[in-house]
Motif scaffolding. Sequence first.
Motif, PDB file in Angstrom:
ATOM      1  N   SER A 167      -2.125 -12.541 -12.393  1.00  0.00           N
ATOM      2  CA  SER A 167      -1.642 -11.513 -11.351  1.00  0.00           C
ATOM      3  C   SER A 167      -0.267 -11.871 -10.973  1.00  0.00           C
ATOM      4  CB  SER A 167      -2.608 -11.701  -9.994  1.00  0.00           C
ATOM      5  OG  SER A 167      -2.365 -10.792  -9.157  1.00  0.00           O
ATOM      6  N   GLU A 186       3.244  -9.492 -11.330  1.00  0.00           N
ATOM      7  CA  GLU A 186       4.462  -9.233 -10.280  1.00  0.00           C
ATOM      8  C   GLU A 186       5.762  -9.606 -10.859  1.00  0.00           C
ATOM      9  OE1 GLU A 186       3.676 -10.916  -6.440  1.00  0.00           O
ATOM     10  OE2 GLU A 186       1.484 -10.729  -6.559  1.00  0.00           O
ATOM     11  N   TYR A 210       6.883  -7.031 -13.255  1.00  0.00           N
ATOM     12  CA  TYR A 210       7.538  -5.754 -12.635  1.00  0.00           C
ATOM     13  C   TYR A 210       8.903  -5.972 -11.974  1.00  0.00           C
ATOM     14  CZ  TYR A 210       7.482  -1.482 -10.318  1.00  0.00           C
ATOM     15  OH  TYR A 210       7.888  -0.261  -9.669  1.00  0.00           O
ATOM     16  N   SER A 221       3.916  -5.280 -17.487  1.00  0.00           N
ATOM     17  CA  SER A 221       3.016  -5.602 -16.118  1.00  0.00           C
ATOM     18  C   SER A 221       1.964  -4.722 -15.930  1.00  0.00           C
ATOM     19  CB  SER A 221       3.882  -5.239 -15.053  1.00  0.00           C
ATOM     20  OG  SER A 221       3.253  -5.480 -13.668  1.00  0.00           O
ATOM     21  N   TYR A 223      -2.237  -5.729 -15.560  1.00  0.00           N
ATOM     22  CA  TYR A 223      -3.194  -5.155 -14.382  1.00  0.00           C
ATOM     23  C   TYR A 223      -4.209  -4.564 -15.278  1.00  0.00           C
ATOM     24  CZ  TYR A 223       0.337  -6.192 -10.681  1.00  0.00           C
ATOM     25  OH  TYR A 223       1.031  -6.737  -9.905  1.00  0.00           O
ATOM     26  N   PHE A 240      -6.548  -5.388  -7.643  1.00  0.00           N
ATOM     27  CA  PHE A 240      -5.891  -5.032  -9.001  1.00  0.00           C
ATOM     28  C   PHE A 240      -5.633  -3.672  -9.255  1.00  0.00           C
ATOM     29  CE2 PHE A 240      -8.051  -9.153 -10.220  1.00  0.00           C
ATOM     30  CZ  PHE A 240      -6.925  -9.975  -9.742  1.00  0.00           C
ATOM     31  N   PHE A 260      -2.738  -2.857  -6.729  1.00  0.00           N
ATOM     32  CA  PHE A 260      -1.438  -3.260  -7.545  1.00  0.00           C
ATOM     33  C   PHE A 260      -0.997  -2.267  -8.526  1.00  0.00           C
ATOM     34  CE2 PHE A 260      -2.585  -7.787  -6.415  1.00  0.00           C
ATOM     35  CZ  PHE A 260      -2.102  -7.507  -5.052  1.00  0.00           C
ATOM     36  N   GLU A 262      -0.015   1.278  -7.152  1.00  0.00           N
ATOM     37  CA  GLU A 262       1.019   1.240  -6.380  1.00  0.00           C
ATOM     38  C   GLU A 262       2.308   1.239  -7.630  1.00  0.00           C
ATOM     39  OE1 GLU A 262       3.498  -1.111  -3.016  1.00  0.00           O
ATOM     40  OE2 GLU A 262       1.783  -2.137  -3.861  1.00  0.00           O
ATOM     41  N   GLN A 274      -5.611  -2.164   1.977  1.00  0.00           N
ATOM     42  CA  GLN A 274      -4.507  -2.200   1.559  1.00  0.00           C
ATOM     43  C   GLN A 274      -4.208  -0.900   0.560  1.00  0.00           C
ATOM     44  OE1 GLN A 274      -2.308  -4.687   1.597  1.00  0.00           O
ATOM     45  NE2 GLN A 274      -0.898  -3.795   0.196  1.00  0.00           N
TER      46      GLN A 274
END
Length: 419
Positions: A36, A40, A43, A51, A55, A68, A71, A74, A101
């Motif tokens: 994870s 990040e 990206y 990336s 994921y 996940f 993430f 988004e 989230q």
Amino acid sequence: MSYSEQVLHNLSDNNLEEAQTNLKYAFKEDDSETLSSLAEELYAMGFTDQSQQVYRFLIKQHPKEDIFKVFLGELLLNENQETEGLSYLYEITEESDAYLQALLVLADYYQTEGVFEAAEQKLKEAHQIDPEEPVIIFGLAELYYSMGQFQPASEYYSLLLDGGENYIANTNIQKRLGLALAKMGDYEEALNELKELNDLEKDTEVNYQLGLLSLQVNDDKQAENYLMAVVDEMPDYISAYAPLAMAQQHLGKNEEALNTAQAGLSYTEFDEALYQIAGEAALYLKQFDTAQKIFEKGLAINEDSQVLKAGLSQTYLRQKSYQAEIDFLTQLDEDQLTPQMNWDLAKAYQETEQFEQAKAQYLLAYRAFSTDTDFLKQMLEFAQELADRELQILLMQQYLKVNPDDLQMQNDLDDLQNR
């Protein structure tokens, strides 16, 4: 060194082939937390495809770990892959630990897209789930601020300050509250909030708002100080010039007001207020040619401006250019003439001994100025010049209704009535 770390090292060296190989090993050997973090970092470095790979792998390996999906959703939204991004986010149900989230990501997306009602709905739902979370309260405040709904925005900013939150996302909450209060017209409170900011926080926008607020509460000296700071720091801050010139005008600094307004006009030729203030200041300074040029230039830009027409009319009168005044005002349609213009035209006709036309204009102006003692006195002088006894009596009686303590006027009226 983990395989994830080797991937980052490979990419830094621009070794894409080896990075892809080590990524396959990372999928086999590294734990989900490491992967994870890798996603990040990838990206952040601009390797969005890699990336996404990470994921997607994590989602496949941990289908119940909805974070996940958040993430990846988004990331996809940020990369303009809205359909797939939204599908991941809307897969997440209310029972999921990642639901809150997901709501925040969706709210941010909808706000960015200008779909404010959807953003509001997501943030309100998030607020119901966690009413104490500062990030959610801040999100609501910022949303309402961007929507121009400054009352609820100020309430949420106040809530943050009451909870001890002074900064969120590099935003000064007290500054935001002050700006929101200013925009909703709560001038005293806004002034108090913005004044309390330390000097480092008083940027150009804050000084501008402090200037406007000081002007609103008639503190013209403070307004001048704040707005001078704005134009000194940023000379092309166009909207600061008119209120600065206005403050200087209120302080009787007409030469400074004229210079400020002309400086503003050097950046924009479309601000009616700058022409008005510059022209009025020039008139006060008896710079009649300058005033005429300013008003004429303004009218060339905006031929429908009643304010500038009135200014030019006054300029002709002050110059005693009575025929120019008549020529100017008679070219306008009757419905474009304000009562003040009727009064001005009456004066010009009177001075050029066109008495019938003057009387007609005085009578038109009388409707608006029947309680103005200066007007009544001037019209009375005109009536005396005409030797119109009936009109004199009417005007004296009206004057005494407005100013009954004027004994001289009462005596004059008695004499006239007894003749």
